[in-house]
Design a protein around this motif. Structure first.
Motif, short mmCIF file in Angstrom:
data_model
loop_
_atom_site.label_atom_id
_atom_site.label_comp_id
_atom_site.label_asym_id
_atom_site.label_seq_id
_atom_site.Cartn_x
_atom_site.Cartn_y
_atom_site.Cartn_z
N ARG A 1 0.86 -1.30 -0.08
CA ARG A 1 -0.08 -0.18 0.05
C ARG A 1 0.96 1.31 -0.06
NH1 ARG A 1 -4.22 2.41 4.25
NH2 ARG A 1 -4.44 4.26 3.02
N THR A 2 2.04 1.22 0.86
CA THR A 2 2.86 2.40 0.76
C THR A 2 3.49 2.77 -0.62
OG1 THR A 2 3.30 2.06 3.04
CG2 THR A 2 4.86 3.14 2.19
N ASP B 1 2.32 2.14 -3.41
CA ASP B 1 1.27 2.43 -4.22
C ASP B 1 1.04 4.03 -3.93
OD1 ASP B 1 -0.73 2.26 -6.26
OD2 ASP B 1 -2.28 1.95 -4.46
N GLU B 2 0.65 4.19 -2.84
CA GLU B 2 0.63 5.65 -2.40
C GLU B 2 1.63 6.58 -2.51
OE1 GLU B 2 -2.36 6.79 -0.57
OE2 GLU B 2 -3.46 5.15 0.39
N LEU B 3 2.67 6.30 -2.38
CA LEU B 3 3.90 7.13 -2.76
C LEU B 3 4.57 6.99 -4.24
CD1 LEU B 3 5.88 6.76 0.60
CD2 LEU B 3 3.88 8.13 0.21
N ASP C 1 2.16 14.53 -1.96
CA ASP C 1 1.28 14.72 -0.88
C ASP C 1 1.92 14.48 0.73
OD1 ASP C 1 -2.16 15.02 -0.36
OD2 ASP C 1 -0.97 14.10 1.34
N ARG D 1 0.19 12.26 3.11
CA ARG D 1 0.27 10.68 2.60
C ARG D 1 1.63 10.11 3.08
NH1 ARG D 1 -1.78 9.39 -3.37
NH2 ARG D 1 -3.70 10.45 -2.43
N MET E 1 1.98 7.26 5.77
CA MET E 1 2.43 5.64 5.29
C MET E 1 3.74 5.61 6.12
SD MET E 1 0.16 5.14 3.69
CE MET E 1 0.43 3.38 3.68
#
Lengths: 120, 120
Positions: free
Chosen positions: A59-60, A62-64, B42, B45, B49
């Motif tokens: 998830r990290t 992906d988010e970053l 962001d 974010r 994370m």
């Protein structure tokens, strides 16, 4: 048969370096598929923590904006934990000593994970 | 004053290698303390994370008998995320390109984290 092949890959992996203390193949939901753990190390705990780290790591990434996750490495006072995706359904987790040669371990684990992916 | 010193350390860190794309100092509860992020990335974010990964990484190190957590590294298709404890209250998060020289980045980030720990 498949169990034997997985055990053989883990056994070979643990043998490549005296710095590798433990290795396991775990389903992405945290259940043990095959393992070579030292006595007293809890299978369920290794499975659960590996699956949780890989999930949050994915998830990290992906988010970053880092794309698809390959590996998560934890460095702590008393050693390393390296978790590597082996295809979409499994994780290879390796524990190594604090002074381990990381470059070599990355290489050996990646190779083992590729072999495991083909068997599963 | 403290902000300037933190920004200066991050700026120097980003300058040590063309492979480092972003860096930030984050409180362990996920709030941004200082950052050098590319436009469009962001802050919230990155903070959230990083804090989540460090927290789960710490628990994993503990549960698997690896002692106190120092760093968590995520390797993904499109680059690395490296999170390093800077004392008990903060985390330094660095994002690097896929072909980054990891050894050098580990070293530079560890040094920056030590300096940041002394300022906080």
């Amino acid at each position: 048969m498949r169990d034997d092949m997985l055990s053989s890959i883990l056994s070979e992996l643990n043998g490549t370096s005296a710095d590798i203390e433990a290795s396991a193949v775990i389903s992405i939901d945290g259940l043990m598929i095959a393992s070579m753990l030292p006595q007293g190390m809890d299978e369920d705990r290794v499975g659960a923590m590996s699956a949780a780290m890989l999930s949050l790591g994915g998830r990290t990434a992906d988010e970053l904006g880092r794309g698809e996750l390959e590996q998560v490495l934890i460095k702590a006072d008393d050693g390393f934990v390296l978790m590597t995706n082996a295809g979409k359904d499994a994780v290879v987790t390796v524990m190594a000593k604090p002074k381990a040669k990381l470059g070599l371990i990355f290489l050996d684990v990646k190779r083992a994970a590729d072999n495991i992916e083909q068997i599963l």
